[in-house]
Scaffold this active site. Structure first.
Site, short mmCIF file in Angstrom:
data_model
loop_
_atom_site.label_atom_id
_atom_site.label_comp_id
_atom_site.label_asym_id
_atom_site.label_seq_id
_atom_site.Cartn_x
_atom_site.Cartn_y
_atom_site.Cartn_z
N ASP A 1 44.17 41.12 41.27
CA ASP A 1 43.15 41.90 40.58
C ASP A 1 41.93 42.13 41.47
O ASP A 1 41.41 43.24 41.58
CB ASP A 1 42.69 41.18 39.30
CG ASP A 1 43.87 40.87 38.39
OD1 ASP A 1 44.97 41.40 38.63
OD2 ASP A 1 43.68 40.08 37.43
N SER B 1 23.20 41.82 30.40
CA SER B 1 24.42 42.55 30.09
C SER B 1 24.10 43.59 29.03
O SER B 1 23.77 43.25 27.90
CB SER B 1 25.50 41.59 29.58
OG SER B 1 26.48 42.34 28.86
#
Ligand code: GLA
Length: 381
Positions: free
Chosen positions: A168, A65
């Site tokens: 979503d 990340s």
């Protein structure tokens, strides 16, 4: 962002991969209706996740990340769940793909994003759908987009502890530039509505408040709705979801269910109708009605569903006072943003005033995001 990802990928893995992306979302109206089988009206936005991915010939995932500057490795079996919560989203997508009979070969990845975290813009759905889409292509699984959205949703349920609806992940898998999508969450029928209101802007004001325990409060709301639906079903067996119930039917069971469940259900039944009213109003370019419905939704989310907070109520009140056309808390609530439909000529004054007076009252500045409705999950060239 893509260049930074590519540099890191090259440094870590010494090769190049394919680039995939997906998006966060807004929702014009239809909040907490998805898990009640009602309508939602979201669109993907120009903020999302980009990941570079390459199969690595092992049975391991090596993930970095960029935003958190953190590297994690994990296997693909159920017992290999990583400790880092961001990595659980990727792990969950792998597991849910495998559970559906898909193949997931080991891969290397570096990813980054620009969806503000905790703002109610579904950064997690953006992450899930980026990987669901990419792994489907890289492993030639041939899973359709709806199932990819469900892979993201099941990831939330089974690996992240949130019993969310489909909105979503649907929005980030199906988003299209310039269009909002009305989805019937019961039948999964959907329709694109071009959204380009002349003379108005959509602007988000992020309170930068994020409440801990939001996921357990969310799950509790869902439980209340299911309780109310179960009580109504005794008299009206055709009620599969709360959205199937008429207001009158809810009144019939008022004495049998806790007051809290009654209020939650009252909100949901009203909200399902408001989505339809907003779609009708949009077809007539009647933005005053759209805006009025947004205010009604805010009232319901604040007073009946109780997912607002003083910061968001303040922003909503201020919008009303300044004659902003529509304003409401957006997404799951418990902090995050208000979404505002503002006339062009009022835009600057509203944003400046909101930022200044919010900062004075709460001691920190809110963030302002202009919304551009954009594409959802895709491969980047
Ligand atoms: C969160 C959930 C969605 C939806 C909204 C509220 O974003 O992930 O499924 O329930 O809250 O409308």
């Amino acid at each position: 962002m893509k260049t930074r990802i590519a540099e890191k990928f090259q440094t870590l893995f010494g090769c190049e991969g394919e680039f995939y992306a997906s998006a966060g979302r807004i929702n014009l109206i239809g909040e907490h209706t998805d898990y009640n089988g009602g309508y939602v009206f979201p669109g993907a936005i120009d903020k999302g996740i980009i990941a570079e991915i390459a199969l690595n010939g092992t049975d391991k995932v090596c993930a970095f990340s960029l935003d958190l500057d953190e590297y994690v490795e994990f296997g693909l079996n159920e017992e290999d769940k990583p400790a880092q919560s961001w990595a659980c989203y990727i792990f969950g997508v792998c597991r849910e793909t495998i559970k559906r009979g898909g193949k997931v070969a080991g891969f290397n990845t570096v990813f980054a994003g620009d969806v503000p975290l905790g703002a109610g813009l579904s950064s997690s759905a953006a992450l899930e759908s980026t990987f669901a889409f990419a792994l489907n292509e890289l492993n030639a699984n041939g899973i359709d987009r709806f199932e990819l959205a469900k892979i993201g949703q099941s990831t939330e349920h089974n690996y992240c502890g949130v019993k969310c609806g489909i909105m979503d992940q649907f929005a980030s898998c199906f988003g299209k530039e310039g269009a909002l999508i009305r989805l019937n969450c019961k039948t999964l029928e959907y329709k694109y509505f071009p959204f380009n209101p002349k003379g108005y802007k959509l602007v988000l004001i992020d309170s930068c408040v994020k409440h801990e325990l939001a996921s357990s409060a969310y799950n509790k709301r869902r439980q209340s709705c299911e309780n109310a639906a179960a009580a109504i079903r005794k008299n009206h067996p055709e009620v599969e979801f709360l959205s199937d119930a008429k207001r009158l039917w809810l009144d019939e069971v008022r004495a049998e269910i806790p007051q809290e469940d009654f209020l939650r259900a009252e909100y949901v039944i009203g909200e399902v109708q408001r989505v339809l009213d907003v779609c009708d109003a949009l077809e007539r370019d009647d933005y005053e009605t759209v805006g009025e419905m947004m205010y009604q939704t805010h009232f319901g989310l604040s007073k009946l569903y109780e997912v607002s907070c003083p910061e968001l109520d303040y922003l909503n009140k201020l919008a009303r006072k300044m004659d902003v056309t529509g304003s409401r808390v957006m997404g799951g609530g418990f902090g995050g943003c208000t979404i505002n439909l503002v006339k062009d000529e009022l835009y600057k004054d509203f944003v400046d005033t909101a930022v200044a007076s919010f900062t004075e009252k709460f001691g920190h500045a809110p963030k302002v995001y202009d919304v551009v409705i954009s594409d959802g999950a895709r491969k980047l060239q």
